[in-house]
Design a protein around this motif. Sequence first.
Motif, PDB file in Angstrom:
ATOM      1  N   PHE A   1       0.864  -1.175   0.000  1.00 54.10           N
ATOM      2  CA  PHE A   1       0.000   0.000   0.000  1.00 54.10           C
ATOM      3  C   PHE A   1       0.903   1.229   0.000  1.00 54.10           C
ATOM      4  O   PHE A   1       1.761   1.357   0.871  1.00 54.10           O
ATOM      5  CB  PHE A   1      -0.845   0.064   1.281  1.00 54.10           C
ATOM      6  CG  PHE A   1      -1.858  -1.029   1.452  1.00 54.10           C
ATOM      7  CD1 PHE A   1      -3.204  -0.755   1.248  1.00 54.10           C
ATOM      8  CD2 PHE A   1      -1.498  -2.295   1.854  1.00 54.10           C
ATOM      9  CE1 PHE A   1      -4.168  -1.743   1.436  1.00 54.10           C
ATOM     10  CE2 PHE A   1      -2.435  -3.294   2.047  1.00 54.10           C
ATOM     11  CZ  PHE A   1      -3.782  -3.008   1.831  1.00 54.10           C
ATOM     12  N   THR A   2       0.704   2.147  -0.950  1.00 57.49           N
ATOM     13  CA  THR A   2       1.435   3.417  -0.951  1.00 57.49           C
ATOM     14  C   THR A   2       0.415   4.522  -0.798  1.00 57.49           C
ATOM     15  O   THR A   2      -0.425   4.738  -1.679  1.00 57.49           O
ATOM     16  CB  THR A   2       2.248   3.591  -2.250  1.00 57.49           C
ATOM     17  OG1 THR A   2       3.145   2.475  -2.384  1.00 57.49           O
ATOM     18  CG2 THR A   2       3.044   4.886  -2.208  1.00 57.49           C
ATOM     19  N   GLY A   3       0.471   5.211   0.336  1.00 59.19           N
ATOM     20  CA  GLY A   3      -0.532   6.214   0.672  1.00 59.19           C
ATOM     21  C   GLY A   3      -0.518   7.420  -0.241  1.00 59.19           C
ATOM     22  O   GLY A   3       0.536   7.895  -0.646  1.00 59.19           O
ATOM     23  N   THR A   4      -1.720   7.905  -0.572  1.00 57.12           N
ATOM     24  CA  THR A   4      -1.856   9.100  -1.418  1.00 57.12           C
ATOM     25  C   THR A   4      -2.538  10.242  -0.674  1.00 57.12           C
ATOM     26  O   THR A   4      -2.725  11.315  -1.222  1.00 57.12           O
ATOM     27  CB  THR A   4      -2.661   8.777  -2.690  1.00 57.12           C
ATOM     28  OG1 THR A   4      -3.933   8.243  -2.314  1.00 57.12           O
ATOM     29  CG2 THR A   4      -1.920   7.782  -3.565  1.00 57.12           C
ATOM     30  N   GLY A   5      -2.917  10.045   0.579  1.00 58.44           N
ATOM     31  CA  GLY A   5      -3.560  11.087   1.379  1.00 58.44           C
ATOM     32  C   GLY A   5      -4.749  10.526   2.122  1.00 58.44           C
ATOM     33  O   GLY A   5      -5.345   9.543   1.704  1.00 58.44           O
ATOM     34  N   GLY A   6      -5.088  11.140   3.236  1.00 59.43           N
ATOM     35  CA  GLY A   6      -6.180  10.659   4.074  1.00 59.43           C
ATOM     36  C   GLY A   6      -5.639  10.058   5.353  1.00 59.43           C
ATOM     37  O   GLY A   6      -4.422   9.975   5.541  1.00 59.43           O
ATOM     38  N   LEU A   7      -6.522   9.619   6.230  1.00 56.97           N
ATOM     39  CA  LEU A   7      -6.096   9.105   7.533  1.00 56.97           C
ATOM     40  C   LEU A   7      -6.008   7.588   7.602  1.00 56.97           C
ATOM     41  O   LEU A   7      -5.702   7.039   8.650  1.00 56.97           O
ATOM     42  CB  LEU A   7      -7.017   9.637   8.642  1.00 56.97           C
ATOM     43  CG  LEU A   7      -6.915  11.143   8.867  1.00 56.97           C
ATOM     44  CD1 LEU A   7      -7.849  11.574   9.985  1.00 56.97           C
ATOM     45  CD2 LEU A   7      -5.487  11.568   9.167  1.00 56.97           C
ATOM     46  N   ASN A   8      -6.287   6.886   6.494  1.00 61.74           N
ATOM     47  CA  ASN A   8      -6.046   5.444   6.443  1.00 61.74           C
ATOM     48  C   ASN A   8      -5.966   5.012   4.987  1.00 61.74           C
ATOM     49  O   ASN A   8      -6.263   5.782   4.081  1.00 61.74           O
ATOM     50  CB  ASN A   8      -7.108   4.643   7.209  1.00 61.74           C
ATOM     51  CG  ASN A   8      -8.502   4.842   6.662  1.00 61.74           C
ATOM     52  OD1 ASN A   8      -8.706   4.992   5.460  1.00 61.74           O
ATOM     53  ND2 ASN A   8      -9.484   4.861   7.544  1.00 61.74           N
ATOM     54  N   MET A   9      -5.512   3.794   4.782  1.00 57.78           N
ATOM     55  CA  MET A   9      -5.422   3.205   3.442  1.00 57.78           C
ATOM     56  C   MET A   9      -6.232   1.923   3.473  1.00 57.78           C
ATOM     57  O   MET A   9      -6.200   1.196   4.464  1.00 57.78           O
ATOM     58  CB  MET A   9      -3.974   2.856   3.105  1.00 57.78           C
ATOM     59  CG  MET A   9      -3.000   3.985   3.179  1.00 57.78           C
ATOM     60  SD  MET A   9      -1.313   3.457   2.769  1.00 57.78           S
ATOM     61  CE  MET A   9      -0.678   3.085   4.401  1.00 57.78           C
ATOM     62  N   SER A  10      -6.951   1.636   2.387  1.00 57.17           N
ATOM     63  CA  SER A  10      -7.694   0.376   2.360  1.00 57.17           C
ATOM     64  C   SER A  10      -7.783  -0.155   0.941  1.00 57.17           C
ATOM     65  O   SER A  10      -7.664   0.590  -0.033  1.00 57.17           O
ATOM     66  CB  SER A  10      -9.093   0.558   2.943  1.00 57.17           C
ATOM     67  OG  SER A  10      -9.859   1.399   2.130  1.00 57.17           O
ATOM     68  N   SER A  11      -7.973  -1.459   0.872  1.00 55.96           N
ATOM     69  CA  SER A  11      -8.185  -2.114  -0.407  1.00 55.96           C
ATOM     70  C   SER A  11      -9.031  -3.357  -0.156  1.00 55.96           C
ATOM     71  O   SER A  11      -8.937  -3.976   0.902  1.00 55.96           O
ATOM     72  CB  SER A  11      -6.858  -2.518  -1.039  1.00 55.96           C
ATOM     73  OG  SER A  11      -7.084  -3.153  -2.285  1.00 55.96           O
TER      74      SER A  11
END
Length: 164
Positions: free
Chosen positions: A111-121
């Motif tokens: 997962f490579t974060g692009t912005g926001g307070l969490n990452m999900s898939s």
Amino acid sequence: MAGDEATGGVRRRTVIKGAAWSVPVAAVAIAVPARAASDACTGYTVTQEILPASGAWQYVDTITVYKDGVPVDVNGIVATVTFNPPIPNLNATESHNCSVAITVPQQEVVFTGTGGLNMSSTLQLGSGNVGPDRVTGVITVSAPQCPDLVDITEFDIPIVKAGG
């Protein structure tokens, strides 16, 4: 020169030069940190939730990164989820606040974060009637301003076949 020759016509300098090259050398490497970890690179923790999604064997994997107990913007943060044992036919769709890549032989989801307070898939963790009853592994997290990993967290999450 007198005295430069040893018995048998070999020059003393040649013998000494050969001896210098035959002396064993012991090299010792000592790990020394290039610089002490700055406060910007300490205090990170990560949480992971794997919750059922709509389809069979589909789950939403949500990763939240904290710095000193406060959720941080995930822009530029890389979280690698490594499943152990590997999950056959692992697939990822519908990512939010990140890009997602799967490395096949290692069965890692990056997962490579692009912005926001969490990452999900949304992850496909099985197919048909075959899937795990739990997923285990490790999450490693790195932050853009830190040269080393900022957190390593093991996970062991029970899985119940989702959807139909």
